[in-house]
Write a protein that holds these residues in place. Structure first.
Motif, PDB file in Angstrom:
ATOM      1  N   VAL A 182     -53.116   1.060  35.378  1.00  0.00           N
ATOM      2  CA  VAL A 182     -53.326   0.329  36.639  1.00  0.00           C
ATOM      3  C   VAL A 182     -54.267  -0.845  36.412  1.00  0.00           C
ATOM      4  N   THR A 183     -55.346  -0.591  35.655  1.00  0.00           N
ATOM      5  CA  THR A 183     -56.290  -1.680  35.365  1.00  0.00           C
ATOM      6  C   THR A 183     -55.606  -2.783  34.561  1.00  0.00           C
ATOM      7  N   ASP A 184     -54.802  -2.389  33.565  1.00  0.00           N
ATOM      8  CA  ASP A 184     -54.077  -3.393  32.763  1.00  0.00           C
ATOM      9  C   ASP A 184     -53.118  -4.176  33.635  1.00  0.00           C
ATOM     10  N   ALA A 185     -52.454  -3.491  34.575  1.00  0.00           N
ATOM     11  CA  ALA A 185     -51.515  -4.189  35.456  1.00  0.00           C
ATOM     12  C   ALA A 185     -52.244  -5.199  36.339  1.00  0.00           C
ATOM     13  N   ALA A 186     -53.413  -4.827  36.843  1.00  0.00           N
ATOM     14  CA  ALA A 186     -54.178  -5.755  37.677  1.00  0.00           C
ATOM     15  C   ALA A 186     -54.623  -6.968  36.867  1.00  0.00           C
ATOM     16  N   GLU A 187     -55.105  -6.744  35.664  1.00  0.00           N
ATOM     17  CA  GLU A 187     -55.533  -7.868  34.828  1.00  0.00           C
ATOM     18  C   GLU A 187     -54.355  -8.761  34.462  1.00  0.00           C
ATOM     19  N   ARG A 188     -53.209  -8.088  34.185  1.00  0.00           N
ATOM     20  CA  ARG A 188     -52.021  -8.878  33.835  1.00  0.00           C
ATOM     21  C   ARG A 188     -51.552  -9.686  35.030  1.00  0.00           C
ATOM     22  N   SER A 189     -51.637  -9.104  36.233  1.00  0.00           N
ATOM     23  CA  SER A 189     -51.240  -9.833  37.438  1.00  0.00           C
ATOM     24  C   SER A 189     -52.166 -11.012  37.692  1.00  0.00           C
ATOM     25  N   GLY A 231     -62.939  -3.709  41.120  1.00  0.00           N
ATOM     26  CA  GLY A 231     -62.473  -3.013  39.917  1.00  0.00           C
ATOM     27  C   GLY A 231     -62.468  -1.493  40.022  1.00  0.00           C
ATOM     28  N   SER A 232     -62.902  -0.928  41.163  1.00  0.00           N
ATOM     29  CA  SER A 232     -62.901   0.533  41.303  1.00  0.00           C
ATOM     30  C   SER A 232     -61.488   1.041  41.573  1.00  0.00           C
ATOM     31  N   LEU A 233     -61.233   2.263  41.240  1.00  0.00           N
ATOM     32  CA  LEU A 233     -59.909   2.876  41.365  1.00  0.00           C
ATOM     33  C   LEU A 233     -59.867   3.750  42.609  1.00  0.00           C
ATOM     34  N   HIS A 234     -58.695   3.736  43.292  1.00  0.00           N
ATOM     35  CA  HIS A 234     -58.529   4.485  44.522  1.00  0.00           C
ATOM     36  C   HIS A 234     -57.172   5.177  44.521  1.00  0.00           C
ATOM     37  N   THR A 235     -57.118   6.268  45.252  1.00  0.00           N
ATOM     38  CA  THR A 235     -55.846   6.976  45.443  1.00  0.00           C
ATOM     39  C   THR A 235     -55.448   6.809  46.901  1.00  0.00           C
ATOM     40  N   VAL A 258     -54.542   2.771  42.827  1.00  0.00           N
ATOM     41  CA  VAL A 258     -54.646   1.322  43.000  1.00  0.00           C
ATOM     42  C   VAL A 258     -56.050   0.856  42.657  1.00  0.00           C
ATOM     43  N   THR A 259     -56.128  -0.421  42.295  1.00  0.00           N
ATOM     44  CA  THR A 259     -57.413  -1.078  42.042  1.00  0.00           C
ATOM     45  C   THR A 259     -57.275  -2.553  42.387  1.00  0.00           C
ATOM     46  N   ALA A 260     -58.395  -3.183  42.656  1.00  0.00           N
ATOM     47  CA  ALA A 260     -58.413  -4.616  42.972  1.00  0.00           C
ATOM     48  C   ALA A 260     -59.520  -5.261  42.166  1.00  0.00           C
ATOM     49  N   ILE A 261     -59.204  -6.411  41.530  1.00  0.00           N
ATOM     50  CA  ILE A 261     -60.189  -7.131  40.726  1.00  0.00           C
ATOM     51  C   ILE A 261     -60.278  -8.560  41.218  1.00  0.00           C
ATOM     52  N   GLY A 262     -61.426  -9.131  41.029  1.00  0.00           N
ATOM     53  CA  GLY A 262     -61.643 -10.525  41.438  1.00  0.00           C
ATOM     54  C   GLY A 262     -62.317 -11.269  40.324  1.00  0.00           C
ATOM     55  N   GLY A 263     -63.635 -11.210  40.336  1.00  0.00           N
ATOM     56  CA  GLY A 263     -64.383 -11.885  39.292  1.00  0.00           C
ATOM     57  C   GLY A 263     -64.208 -13.402  39.396  1.00  0.00           C
ATOM     58  N   ASP A 264     -64.034 -14.069  38.249  1.00  0.00           N
ATOM     59  CA  ASP A 264     -63.864 -15.524  38.226  1.00  0.00           C
ATOM     60  C   ASP A 264     -62.447 -15.931  38.533  1.00  0.00           C
ATOM     61  N   GLY A 265     -61.526 -14.978  38.571  1.00  0.00           N
ATOM     62  CA  GLY A 265     -60.127 -15.312  38.800  1.00  0.00           C
ATOM     63  C   GLY A 265     -59.740 -15.118  40.255  1.00  0.00           C
ATOM     64  N   VAL A 266     -58.436 -15.141  40.452  1.00  0.00           N
ATOM     65  CA  VAL A 266     -57.897 -14.951  41.799  1.00  0.00           C
ATOM     66  C   VAL A 266     -57.941 -13.471  42.141  1.00  0.00           C
ATOM     67  N   ALA A 323     -53.439  -4.254  42.402  1.00  0.00           N
ATOM     68  CA  ALA A 323     -52.288  -3.689  41.688  1.00  0.00           C
ATOM     69  C   ALA A 323     -52.350  -2.169  41.796  1.00  0.00           C
ATOM     70  N   GLY A 324     -51.181  -1.571  41.870  1.00  0.00           N
ATOM     71  CA  GLY A 324     -51.118  -0.105  41.956  1.00  0.00           C
ATOM     72  C   GLY A 324     -49.872   0.454  41.300  1.00  0.00           C
ATOM     73  N   LEU A 325     -49.973   1.642  40.790  1.00  0.00           N
ATOM     74  CA  LEU A 325     -48.846   2.331  40.150  1.00  0.00           C
ATOM     75  C   LEU A 325     -48.678   3.712  40.796  1.00  0.00           C
ATOM     76  N   PRO A 326     -47.420   4.181  40.921  1.00  0.00           N
ATOM     77  CA  PRO A 326     -47.188   5.489  41.558  1.00  0.00           C
ATOM     78  C   PRO A 326     -47.719   6.632  40.691  1.00  0.00           C
ATOM     79  N   ALA A 327     -48.240   7.677  41.395  1.00  0.00           N
ATOM     80  CA  ALA A 327     -48.760   8.875  40.706  1.00  0.00           C
ATOM     81  C   ALA A 327     -47.781  10.041  40.779  1.00  0.00           C
ATOM     82  N   ALA A 328     -46.595   9.783  41.316  1.00  0.00           N
ATOM     83  CA  ALA A 328     -45.621  10.866  41.457  1.00  0.00           C
ATOM     84  C   ALA A 328     -45.212  11.439  40.105  1.00  0.00           C
ATOM     85  N   GLY A 329     -45.138  10.600  39.079  1.00  0.00           N
ATOM     86  CA  GLY A 329     -44.758  11.098  37.755  1.00  0.00           C
ATOM     87  C   GLY A 329     -45.753  12.113  37.218  1.00  0.00           C
TER      88      GLY A 329
END
Length: 505
Positions: free
Chosen positions: A60-67, A133-137, A148-156, A160-166
């Motif tokens: 999830v963190t990688d997906a947020a950074e990639r987004s 950057g904290s993680l939430h369910t 899900v997690t949300a990041i900001g920092g110096d960027g936009v 981003a979130g990924l399903p936990a059903a798997g």
């Protein structure tokens, strides 16, 4: 008298106790294994869940950074989520953009790789998430549970979130698999445990069967002998059941020996009563006969002779009763008188008395005193009776001309009286019982003519009095030599309380 032979065949079953114990052991093992398996399964699920969620959180963190990186490379409006079209976005990925802390756009990746805008209700499930950057369910309606997690920092700022059903599906399958494996393992373990416990409890069952069989023997009557014992194979002291078998056999041995001793004691008592009754009946019958003759005025017998015979038989009966009373008092443990007695003087006087009564025998007295005196603490009259009984026994049961030697010795803390004769000896079959009450050797040993029959209590009284003084008496006999030995503690070495009470029969 009847005995109880050792029984063979299959012992009686004691199934209730065995099944109860076996059931409890199996239940205990099964519960223990179930608890252990449950704890292991729970631990495995918890550890696997932690691992899967850590992996999901990282993705999830990688997906947020990639987004966020994709937005920086793409010009567009504040609602642009075109980066979701890039390759590598997993199905079900959720992305959102923030403007002044509010979500202004939110979409998810469908199974066919396209984007679908989230509804108002679905977007509401993402409210309250700040780009720190904290993680939430969160549970998104229609999509399921997400991490899900949300990041900001110096960027936009981006979410981003990924399903936990798997993860839940993996955990559910893991629980099912572990449940099946644990059930099969518990069933196999229960079967093996039941077999092992049943095999291990078989010796205990046979021990219980032996105890049950012995408990059915009527121990209150008859001769008790040959009680069933635990088989040797079930008395291995290295096992718990074997230890129980050993102890039970020891207990049965003790019971059998105790009951045998009780039986022998009862037989001795019955024999004692029969002998005493016989001894008392003879003088009583004689007294009654002479009294009847006197009442009838029989001229063939004078009143003086009748009274002499009545007096003699009365004296004989009185002596027998007094001997029995003395033995009874000694058996009760009554303490004798306690004074210092010079054995040398006492024995010398007894020898002179015996010599006067048996002039046709040879008499000899020998004193072997290490320090010049032989003193004991005890009852002088009873000790004199011991010596007199031994001398009377030697005189009555040996023929005329027999040499009788009496000696007094001192050895250390003991005084020893020996009465030895060179008569025919005591028969071997009589020797073990010579000190028992009413034991006689008249049929085997020669007797002086006209001495009359004894009561068979003289040696029994001698043994009882010796034991009451803390001493002992024994005999050695063979043809041509019979020796009675009385050992008494010397004065100063005897117990402070005086002579100890005599023991029983």
């Amino acid at each position: 008298m009847r005995g109880f032979p050792r029984r063979t065949g299959r012992p009686p079953r004691t199934g209730l106790g065995r099944r109860s114990l076996r059931f409890r052991l199996v239940l205990f093992v099964a519960v223990t294994m179930a608890v252990v398996c449950g704890a292991m399964a729970l631990t495995t699920v918890v550890v696997q869940r932690v691992y899967l969620y850590e992996d999901l959180d990282q993705r999830v963190t990688d997906a947020a950074e990639r987004s966020q990186g994709g937005l920086q490379r793409r010009p567009g409006s504040a609602k642009d989520l075109g980066f979701l079209n890039e390759r590598g976005q997993p199905t079900g990925t959720v992305a959102a953009r923030f403007v002044d802390g509010r979500i202004v756009a939110a979409e998810s990746v469908t199974e066919d790789g396209h984007q679908r805008t989230l509804t108002t209700a679905q977007r509401a499930a993402l409210d309250g998430i700040t780009p720190d950057g904290s993680l939430h369910t969160r549970t998104i309606p229609g999509l399921g549970t997400y991490r899900v997690t949300a990041i900001g920092g110096d960027g936009v700022p981006v979410l981003a979130g990924l399903p936990a059903a798997g993860i839940q599906r993996v955990l559910d399958r893991l629980i099912v698999v572990e449940t099946v494996i644990a059930s099969v393992g518990l069933a196999a373990a229960a079967a093996a445990t039941t077999t092992v416990i049943r095999r291990q409890l078989r010796p205990l069952g046979r021990v219980a069967a032996t105890a049950a069989e012995v408990s059915q023997v009527p121990l209150d009557r008859g001769e008790v002998a040959g009680l069933t014992r635990v088989p040797e194979a079930d008395t291995d002291p290295r096992t718990e059941a074997g230890q129980v078998g050993v102890v039970l056999n020891r207990l049965i041995d003790h019971v059998e020996s105790s009951l045998g001793e009780r039986q022998r004691t009862e037989e001795r008592m019955r024999r004692l009563l029969a002998d005493a009754s016989h001894e008392l009946r003879t003088p009583l019958a004689s007294i009654a006969g002479y009294a009847e003759l006197m009442n009838q005025g029989d001229e063939q017998i004078s009143a003086e002779l009748a009274w002499q015979r009545v007096t003699a038989q009365s004296a004989r009966m009185t002596g027998l009763v007094e001997d029995l009373l003395l033995l009874a008092r000694l058996d009760e443990g009554r303490t004798l008188q306690s004074v210092e007695v010079n054995l040398a003087t006492l024995v010398a006087e007894a020898v002179w008395d015996a010599r006067a009564a048996g002039a046709d025998h040879g008499w000899r007295l020998a004193l072997r005193l290490a320090d010049g005196h032989a003193s004991v603490v005890g009852d002088q009259s009873r000790l004199h009776q011991v010596v007199a009984n031994l001398l009377t026994n030697a005189r009555l049961h040996t023929p005329a001309g027999t040499q009788i030697t009496v000696s007094v010795e001192t050895t250390g803390g003991e005084c020893v009286i020996r009465v030895r004769d060179n008569g025919p000896g005591i028969p071997p079959d009589l020797l073990p019982t010579v000190f028992e009450r009413f034991s006689r050797g008249d049929a085997s040993r020669s007797r002086a003519p006209g001495t009359g029959g004894g009561s068979g209590l003289g040696l029994a009284i001698a043994a009882a009095v010796a034991e009451a003084h803390g001493g002992r008496i024994h005999v050695e006999s063979e043809p041509g030599r019979t020796e009675f030995t009385v050992v008494l503690p010397r004065a100063g070495t005897a117990p402070e309380a005086g002579p100890r009470p005599a023991q029983g029969l």
